[in-house]
Design an enzyme around this catalytic site. Sequence first.
Site, short mmCIF file in Angstrom:
data_model
loop_
_atom_site.label_atom_id
_atom_site.label_comp_id
_atom_site.label_asym_id
_atom_site.label_seq_id
_atom_site.Cartn_x
_atom_site.Cartn_y
_atom_site.Cartn_z
N GLN A 103 0.85 -1.20 0.00
CA GLN A 103 0.00 0.00 0.00
C GLN A 103 0.88 1.25 0.00
O GLN A 103 0.38 2.36 -0.09
CB GLN A 103 -0.87 0.00 1.26
CG GLN A 103 -1.83 -1.15 1.33
CD GLN A 103 -2.42 -1.27 2.74
OE1 GLN A 103 -3.34 -0.57 3.12
NE2 GLN A 103 -1.88 -2.18 3.53
N ASP A 106 6.31 4.62 -1.50
CA ASP A 106 7.69 5.09 -1.35
C ASP A 106 8.72 4.35 -2.21
O ASP A 106 9.90 4.72 -2.23
CB ASP A 106 8.11 5.02 0.13
CG ASP A 106 7.89 3.62 0.74
OD1 ASP A 106 7.98 2.61 0.03
OD2 ASP A 106 7.63 3.56 1.97
N HIS A 121 -1.49 1.38 -4.20
CA HIS A 121 -1.87 2.80 -4.12
C HIS A 121 -0.98 3.68 -4.98
O HIS A 121 -0.86 4.88 -4.71
CB HIS A 121 -1.83 3.27 -2.66
CG HIS A 121 -2.95 2.73 -1.81
ND1 HIS A 121 -2.90 2.62 -0.44
CD2 HIS A 121 -4.18 2.25 -2.17
CE1 HIS A 121 -4.03 2.12 0.02
NE2 HIS A 121 -4.83 1.87 -1.00
N CYS A 129 -0.66 14.45 -15.20
CA CYS A 129 -1.49 15.63 -15.44
C CYS A 129 -2.96 15.27 -15.22
O CYS A 129 -3.44 14.25 -15.74
CB CYS A 129 -1.27 16.14 -16.86
SG CYS A 129 -2.35 17.53 -17.25
N CYS A 151 1.97 20.71 -15.81
CA CYS A 151 2.21 19.97 -17.06
C CYS A 151 2.56 20.97 -18.18
O CYS A 151 2.29 22.17 -18.05
CB CYS A 151 0.91 19.24 -17.38
SG CYS A 151 0.92 18.29 -18.90
N CYS A 153 0.89 21.31 -20.66
CA CYS A 153 -0.38 21.88 -21.12
C CYS A 153 -0.88 22.98 -20.17
O CYS A 153 -1.89 23.61 -20.43
CB CYS A 153 -1.45 20.78 -21.26
SG CYS A 153 -2.16 20.23 -19.69
N GLY A 190 2.83 -4.61 8.98
CA GLY A 190 2.79 -3.16 9.20
C GLY A 190 1.61 -2.44 8.59
O GLY A 190 1.78 -1.33 8.08
N SER A 192 -2.56 -1.25 9.45
CA SER A 192 -3.68 -1.25 10.40
C SER A 192 -4.93 -1.81 9.73
O SER A 192 -5.94 -1.99 10.39
CB SER A 192 -3.95 0.19 10.88
OG SER A 192 -4.37 1.00 9.79
N ALA A 235 8.91 -4.83 12.14
CA ALA A 235 9.11 -5.62 10.92
C ALA A 235 10.58 -5.98 10.70
O ALA A 235 10.90 -7.11 10.33
CB ALA A 235 8.57 -4.84 9.73
P1 OAD Z 1 -1.37 2.92 9.10
O1 OAD Z 1 -0.63 4.15 9.51
O2 OAD Z 1 -2.84 2.94 9.17
O3 OAD Z 1 -0.89 1.67 9.99
C1 OAD Z 1 0.47 1.40 10.22
C2 OAD Z 1 0.57 0.11 10.99
O4 OAD Z 1 1.95 -0.21 11.11
C3 OAD Z 1 0.01 0.15 12.41
O5 OAD Z 1 -0.82 -0.99 12.63
C4 OAD Z 1 1.26 0.10 13.31
O6 OAD Z 1 1.01 -0.62 14.54
C5 OAD Z 1 2.21 -0.68 12.42
N1 OAD Z 1 3.65 -0.43 12.69
C6 OAD Z 1 4.24 0.69 13.19
N2 OAD Z 1 5.58 0.52 13.25
C7 OAD Z 1 5.84 -0.72 12.78
C8 OAD Z 1 7.04 -1.46 12.57
N3 OAD Z 1 8.24 -0.97 12.88
N4 OAD Z 1 6.93 -2.73 12.07
C9 OAD Z 1 5.71 -3.24 11.77
N5 OAD Z 1 4.56 -2.57 11.93
C10 OAD Z 1 4.62 -1.32 12.44
O7 OAD Z 1 -0.82 2.55 7.64
P2 OAD Z 1 -1.50 1.63 6.51
O8 OAD Z 1 -2.25 0.50 7.11
O9 OAD Z 1 -0.44 1.32 5.53
O10 OAD Z 1 -3.60 5.29 1.71
O11 OAD Z 1 -2.51 2.64 5.86
C11 OAD Z 1 -3.22 2.25 4.73
C12 OAD Z 1 -3.46 3.44 3.84
O12 OAD Z 1 -4.00 4.53 4.59
C13 OAD Z 1 -2.21 4.03 3.21
O13 OAD Z 1 -1.77 3.32 2.08
C14 OAD Z 1 -2.68 5.40 2.84
C15 OAD Z 1 -3.40 5.76 4.11
O14 OAD Z 1 -4.41 6.69 3.99
C16 OAD Z 1 -3.57 6.19 0.76
O15 OAD Z 1 -2.79 7.11 0.75
C17 OAD Z 1 -4.58 5.95 -0.32
#
Ligand code: OAD
Length: 247
Positions: A103, A106, A121, A129, A151, A153, A190, A192, A235
């Site tokens: 997701q 980076d 994502h 653009c 852009c 354009c 990693g 949520s 992780a």
């Molecule tokens: P979150 O910020 O919601 O969750 C991050 C998770 O990583 C949490 O459950 C933490 O407990 C866990 N965490 C923190 N440090 C860690 C470590 N060192 N090792 C392992 N786990 C660790 O991030 P995402 O679930 O990725 O979407 O969020 C999903 C989406 O929400 C993102 O892709 C983004 C955001 O809005 C878009 O931008 C469309």
Amino acid sequence: MAADDQLAKVCKLLVECGNAVALTGAGISVESDIPAFRGSQGLWEKYDPMEYASIGGFVRGPEKCWQMLSELLVICEKALPNAAHYGLAKLESMGLLRSVITQNVDCLHQAAGSLLVVEYHGNMKELVCISCWKSYLSNERWKNDGIAPRCDCGEILKPNIVMFGEPIPWLARECAEEEARSCAVLLVIGTSAQVAPACDIPRIADESGAVIVEINPETTWLTETVTDIYIPGMASDVLRKVLEMLN
Ligand code: OAD
């Protein structure tokens, strides 16, 4: 950190099935100094995602959204993969991991050497653009000078990421769901699991009979529902340990 017997069980599964897939979220890049989105240090504490990270917000006020996007681009440009990204690339080269569905935007999995990466994502390294769809590499157009890049354009450029309110790119969604349906083990690292439809991937894998291994210092709603083996921990520590055990 998880008990060694839990980790040994995961290693055995990886070797026996040779058919694992990883689903990663912002937590895997926290140790590369990229803050997660949720929680006290998260980006969404500082920026309201509906205003700064939704397509509606972007169309209404691209210059404002570019404040947050510029901050994220600076952070991503500086970041280097950590032991967890390298660990997954190593598992792939050993034939124990088929692909990574991420997701994250980076590009750190590719920087670590992972070959099969599904960018669910999108990514921050390209700009598109919003009018004519011409694309550029970010550093061709974005100067970090407080001005939203444009852009040829004349229209505003948007990073090639999925903002709230936008659909997941068709190919990424199809590939991710196919990987989830056909893997024997899903490593969920990693995340949520609060954002749909990415949060459906563990359920799809579970319903197809995969063993779900969740690696996260905190439990999530997955832990009590689809997770079979929960490994509490960072992780990078967990992946380092897994590779030590496999060697
Ligand atoms: P979150 O910020 O919601 O969750 C991050 C998770 O990583 C949490 O459950 C933490 O407990 C866990 N965490 C923190 N440090 C860690 C470590 N060192 N090792 C392992 N786990 C660790 O991030 P995402 O679930 O990725 O979407 O969020 C999903 C989406 O929400 C993102 O892709 C983004 C955001 O809005 C878009 O931008 C469309």
